[in-house]
Design a protein around this motif. Structure first.
Motif, PDB file in Angstrom:
ATOM      1  N   GLY A  25     -40.580 -17.103 -27.446  1.00  0.00           N
ATOM      2  CA  GLY A  25     -41.203 -18.389 -27.162  1.00  0.00           C
ATOM      3  C   GLY A  25     -41.044 -18.743 -25.700  1.00  0.00           C
ATOM      4  O   GLY A  25     -40.342 -18.063 -24.949  1.00  0.00           O
TER       5      GLY A  25
ATOM      6  N   THR B 139     -37.302 -23.398 -25.811  1.00  0.00           N
ATOM      7  CA  THR B 139     -37.490 -23.476 -27.263  1.00  0.00           C
ATOM      8  C   THR B 139     -36.218 -23.215 -28.051  1.00  0.00           C
ATOM      9  O   THR B 139     -36.208 -23.385 -29.273  1.00  0.00           O
ATOM     10  CB  THR B 139     -38.574 -22.485 -27.754  1.00  0.00           C
ATOM     11  OG1 THR B 139     -38.245 -21.179 -27.296  1.00  0.00           O
ATOM     12  CG2 THR B 139     -39.949 -22.901 -27.282  1.00  0.00           C
TER      13      THR B 139
ATOM     14  N   HIS C 220     -41.184 -16.614 -33.598  1.00  0.00           N
ATOM     15  CA  HIS C 220     -41.773 -17.357 -32.489  1.00  0.00           C
ATOM     16  C   HIS C 220     -41.433 -18.839 -32.625  1.00  0.00           C
ATOM     17  O   HIS C 220     -41.992 -19.542 -33.458  1.00  0.00           O
ATOM     18  CB  HIS C 220     -43.284 -17.153 -32.465  1.00  0.00           C
ATOM     19  CG  HIS C 220     -43.965 -17.874 -31.361  1.00  0.00           C
ATOM     20  ND1 HIS C 220     -45.327 -17.944 -31.260  1.00  0.00           N
ATOM     21  CD2 HIS C 220     -43.484 -18.552 -30.295  1.00  0.00           C
ATOM     22  CE1 HIS C 220     -45.652 -18.656 -30.179  1.00  0.00           C
ATOM     23  NE2 HIS C 220     -44.540 -19.036 -29.595  1.00  0.00           N
TER      24      HIS C 220
ATOM     25  N   GLN D 198     -41.623 -22.613 -31.596  1.00  0.00           N
ATOM     26  CA  GLN D 198     -42.727 -23.384 -31.030  1.00  0.00           C
ATOM     27  C   GLN D 198     -42.378 -24.866 -30.956  1.00  0.00           C
ATOM     28  O   GLN D 198     -41.804 -25.420 -31.889  1.00  0.00           O
ATOM     29  CB  GLN D 198     -43.979 -23.204 -31.894  1.00  0.00           C
ATOM     30  CG  GLN D 198     -44.385 -21.761 -32.047  1.00  0.00           C
ATOM     31  CD  GLN D 198     -45.346 -21.530 -33.193  1.00  0.00           C
ATOM     32  OE1 GLN D 198     -45.237 -22.162 -34.243  1.00  0.00           O
ATOM     33  NE2 GLN D 198     -46.280 -20.625 -33.009  1.00  0.00           N
TER      34      GLN D 198
ATOM     35  N   GLU E 155     -50.287 -16.178 -28.761  1.00  0.00           N
ATOM     36  CA  GLU E 155     -49.706 -16.333 -30.097  1.00  0.00           C
ATOM     37  C   GLU E 155     -49.633 -14.980 -30.791  1.00  0.00           C
ATOM     38  O   GLU E 155     -50.370 -14.053 -30.453  1.00  0.00           O
ATOM     39  CB  GLU E 155     -50.563 -17.297 -30.925  1.00  0.00           C
ATOM     40  CG  GLU E 155     -50.715 -18.687 -30.338  1.00  0.00           C
ATOM     41  CD  GLU E 155     -49.434 -19.506 -30.371  1.00  0.00           C
ATOM     42  OE1 GLU E 155     -48.584 -19.256 -31.251  1.00  0.00           O
ATOM     43  OE2 GLU E 155     -49.293 -20.389 -29.513  1.00  0.00           O
TER      44      GLU E 155
ATOM     45  N   GLY F  54     -44.217 -17.843 -36.925  1.00  0.00           N
ATOM     46  CA  GLY F  54     -43.986 -18.970 -36.035  1.00  0.00           C
ATOM     47  C   GLY F  54     -43.163 -20.032 -36.739  1.00  0.00           C
ATOM     48  O   GLY F  54     -43.330 -20.272 -37.936  1.00  0.00           O
TER      49      GLY F  54
ATOM     50  N   GLN G 139     -41.670 -24.040 -36.091  1.00  0.00           N
ATOM     51  CA  GLN G 139     -41.624 -25.245 -35.277  1.00  0.00           C
ATOM     52  C   GLN G 139     -40.180 -25.601 -34.956  1.00  0.00           C
ATOM     53  O   GLN G 139     -39.352 -25.687 -35.859  1.00  0.00           O
ATOM     54  CB  GLN G 139     -42.304 -26.423 -35.994  1.00  0.00           C
ATOM     55  CG  GLN G 139     -43.804 -26.291 -36.079  1.00  0.00           C
ATOM     56  CD  GLN G 139     -44.449 -26.314 -34.712  1.00  0.00           C
ATOM     57  OE1 GLN G 139     -44.157 -27.165 -33.887  1.00  0.00           O
ATOM     58  NE2 GLN G 139     -45.331 -25.356 -34.467  1.00  0.00           N
TER      59      GLN G 139
END
Length: 182
Positions: free
Chosen positions: A24, A28, A118, A120, A151, A160, A162
């Motif tokens: 990321g 992050t 990932h 985000q 992405e 991904g 959050q």
């Protein structure tokens, strides 16, 4: 919260992926999440920032974004470290921005099933975090990271997550994505 789950090979016979990259843009929480996930898995944690050549750190510290040419030896060093751990029979969790598909391809050399988590978050959240921390990457370079980011694509092994609800929630989502039952 998991946003884009890829196909992880996490059935009971194989367990979670053996080599994972927490990726990321800056801010992050790659290092924080990566260390916690590595501890949960009993894996070796690799701090990608520690493998940057001095010239890269100097360039970023001066407020200049890295080029693909700047990143090439760094990505090679990270891939070599993952390979060293794998050759010794170990598992790894690596913190590395891995912003472009081509960078992830370089990391995947010899590890086609390398799994990417990932992390985000939105620009304003990350800018606030970066302003509060002491790191060689200045907040002024955050936009360049978003501009570079590609992405995860279909076919890339990863997901991904959050990173907005606190570290415990992010780590729990990461472990869930990896198929780890707590």
């Amino acid at each position: 919260m998991i946003t884009d789950t890829g196909a992880a090979d996490t059935d009971a016979s194989t367990g979670p992926p053996r080599h994972i990259v927490v990726m990321g843009v800056s801010g992050t929480g790659k290092t924080t999440v990566g260390k916690r996930v590595a501890a949960e898995l009993g894996a070796t944690f690799v701090e990608g920032d520690a493998l940057h050549p001095k010239a890269n750190i100097d360039k970023m510290s001066a407020g200049h974004p890295l080029t693909d040419e700047d990143r090439a030896p760094w990505l090679a060093a990270i891939a070599d470290e993952i390979r060293r751990i794998a050759d010794a029979g170990g598992t790894s969790v690596t913190a590395c921005s891995a912003l472009r598909v081509t960078y992830r391809d370089q990391l995947r050399t010899g590890f086609p099933d390398l799994f990417f988590l990932h992390l985000q978050a939105d620009y304003d959240t990350l800018l606030a975090r970066m302003t509060r921390r002491k790191h060689f990457m200045p907040p002024s370079l955050l936009q360049s990271q978003f501009d570079t980011l590609e992405e995860l694509e279909a076919g890339e092994h990863g997901t991904g997550i959050q990173d907005v609800d606190g570290i415990d929630t992010v780590v729990a989502a990461a472990l869930e994505a990896l198929g780890v039952r707590r």
